[in-house]
Motif scaffolding. Structure first.
Motif, mmCIF file in Angstrom:
data_model
loop_
_atom_site.group_PDB
_atom_site.id
_atom_site.type_symbol
_atom_site.label_atom_id
_atom_site.label_comp_id
_atom_site.label_asym_id
_atom_site.label_seq_id
_atom_site.Cartn_x
_atom_site.Cartn_y
_atom_site.Cartn_z
ATOM 1 N N ALA A 54 -41.591 30.070 116.177
ATOM 2 C CA ALA A 54 -42.879 29.704 116.765
ATOM 3 C C ALA A 54 -42.826 28.284 117.316
ATOM 4 N N ALA A 55 -42.193 27.387 116.575
ATOM 5 C CA ALA A 55 -42.076 25.993 117.012
ATOM 6 C C ALA A 55 -41.332 25.911 118.335
ATOM 7 N N GLN A 56 -40.244 26.651 118.442
ATOM 8 C CA GLN A 56 -39.459 26.632 119.674
ATOM 9 C C GLN A 56 -40.289 27.140 120.852
ATOM 10 N N ARG A 57 -41.017 28.235 120.649
ATOM 11 C CA ARG A 57 -41.838 28.801 121.736
ATOM 12 C C ARG A 57 -42.973 27.875 122.134
ATOM 13 N N MET A 58 -43.555 27.168 121.147
ATOM 14 C CA MET A 58 -44.721 26.320 121.426
ATOM 15 C C MET A 58 -44.350 24.887 121.801
ATOM 16 N N GLY A 59 -43.061 24.549 121.700
ATOM 17 C CA GLY A 59 -42.642 23.188 122.022
ATOM 18 C C GLY A 59 -43.020 22.183 120.958
ATOM 19 N N LEU A 60 -43.034 22.636 119.708
ATOM 20 C CA LEU A 60 -43.361 21.780 118.565
ATOM 21 C C LEU A 60 -42.180 21.743 117.613
ATOM 22 N N THR A 61 -42.275 20.901 116.611
ATOM 23 C CA THR A 61 -41.287 20.927 115.530
ATOM 24 C C THR A 61 -41.776 21.912 114.471
ATOM 25 N N GLN A 62 -40.855 22.400 113.657
ATOM 26 C CA GLN A 62 -41.243 23.325 112.590
ATOM 27 C C GLN A 62 -42.223 22.674 111.614
ATOM 28 N N PRO A 63 -42.040 21.403 111.225
ATOM 29 C CA PRO A 63 -43.032 20.796 110.321
ATOM 30 C C PRO A 63 -44.437 20.739 110.931
ATOM 31 N N LYS A 64 -44.530 20.547 112.251
ATOM 32 C CA LYS A 64 -45.849 20.538 112.890
ATOM 33 C C LYS A 64 -46.471 21.932 112.858
ATOM 34 N N VAL A 65 -45.659 22.963 113.036
ATOM 35 C CA VAL A 65 -46.166 24.338 112.941
ATOM 36 C C VAL A 65 -46.645 24.595 111.517
ATOM 37 N N SER A 66 -45.878 24.154 110.540
ATOM 38 C CA SER A 66 -46.267 24.318 109.148
ATOM 39 C C SER A 66 -47.617 23.658 108.877
ATOM 40 N N SER A 67 -47.793 22.440 109.363
ATOM 41 C CA SER A 67 -49.067 21.731 109.191
ATOM 42 C C SER A 67 -50.203 22.492 109.857
ATOM 43 N N LEU A 68 -49.961 22.957 111.063
ATOM 44 C CA LEU A 68 -50.982 23.685 111.809
ATOM 45 C C LEU A 68 -51.402 24.953 111.063
ATOM 46 N N LEU A 69 -50.427 25.682 110.525
ATOM 47 C CA LEU A 69 -50.724 26.919 109.803
ATOM 48 C C LEU A 69 -51.434 26.659 108.477
ATOM 49 N N ARG A 70 -51.390 25.437 107.998
ATOM 50 C CA ARG A 70 -52.154 25.047 106.804
ATOM 51 C C ARG A 70 -53.540 24.521 107.177
ATOM 52 N N GLY A 71 -53.889 24.605 108.462
ATOM 53 C CA GLY A 71 -55.212 24.189 108.900
ATOM 54 C C GLY A 71 -55.342 22.720 109.226
ATOM 55 N N GLU A 72 -54.217 22.045 109.348
ATOM 56 C CA GLU A 72 -54.238 20.622 109.686
ATOM 57 C C GLU A 72 -54.132 20.471 111.198
#
Length: 111
Positions: A54-72
């Motif tokens: 998901a991070a690769q497709r969205m142009g984010l890092t994996q930690p940012k995706v993790s934060s986003l999925l936690r509602g941050e």
């Protein structure tokens, strides 16, 4: 807000925006960002993507995706969240219309 007693407990009906109910500033913006974040999480789940994929497709890092999925989502702009949805295969339409009220509202609808 509408207050009533249920099973001996005073309850208050929501306005439909929990952020406004809590008295937070920029409540409409927070509701939009929250809704976009929910759609991103659904898209990732429906596509069976890992956080790294998901991070690769969205142009984010994996930690940012993790934060986003936690509602941050506070560190993301609405534009960035919309860009993430575009990269996950979603179209986004913005409709502007006149309102009879003195101040308009931001509303996120789902197709």
């Amino acid at each position: 807000m509408n207050k009533r007693i249920v099973a001996g407990i005073e309850v208050e009906a929501s306005t439909g925006n929990v952020f406004a109910d809590l008295g937070l500033p920029d409540a409409e913006k927070l509701q939009i960002k929250s809704g976009l974040t929910v759609e991103i999480a659904k898209a990732i789940r429906e596509r069976g993507l890992t956080q790294a994929e998901a991070a690769q497709r969205m142009g984010l890092t994996q930690p940012k995706v993790s934060s986003l999925l936690r509602g941050e989502f506070s560190n993301f702009s609405e534009r960035k969240l919309m860009d993430c949805l575009n990269r996950l295969g979603y179209d986004i339409e913005i409709r502007v219309r006149k309102t009879p009220e003195p101040v308009g509202h931001l509303v996120l609808t789902h197709a």
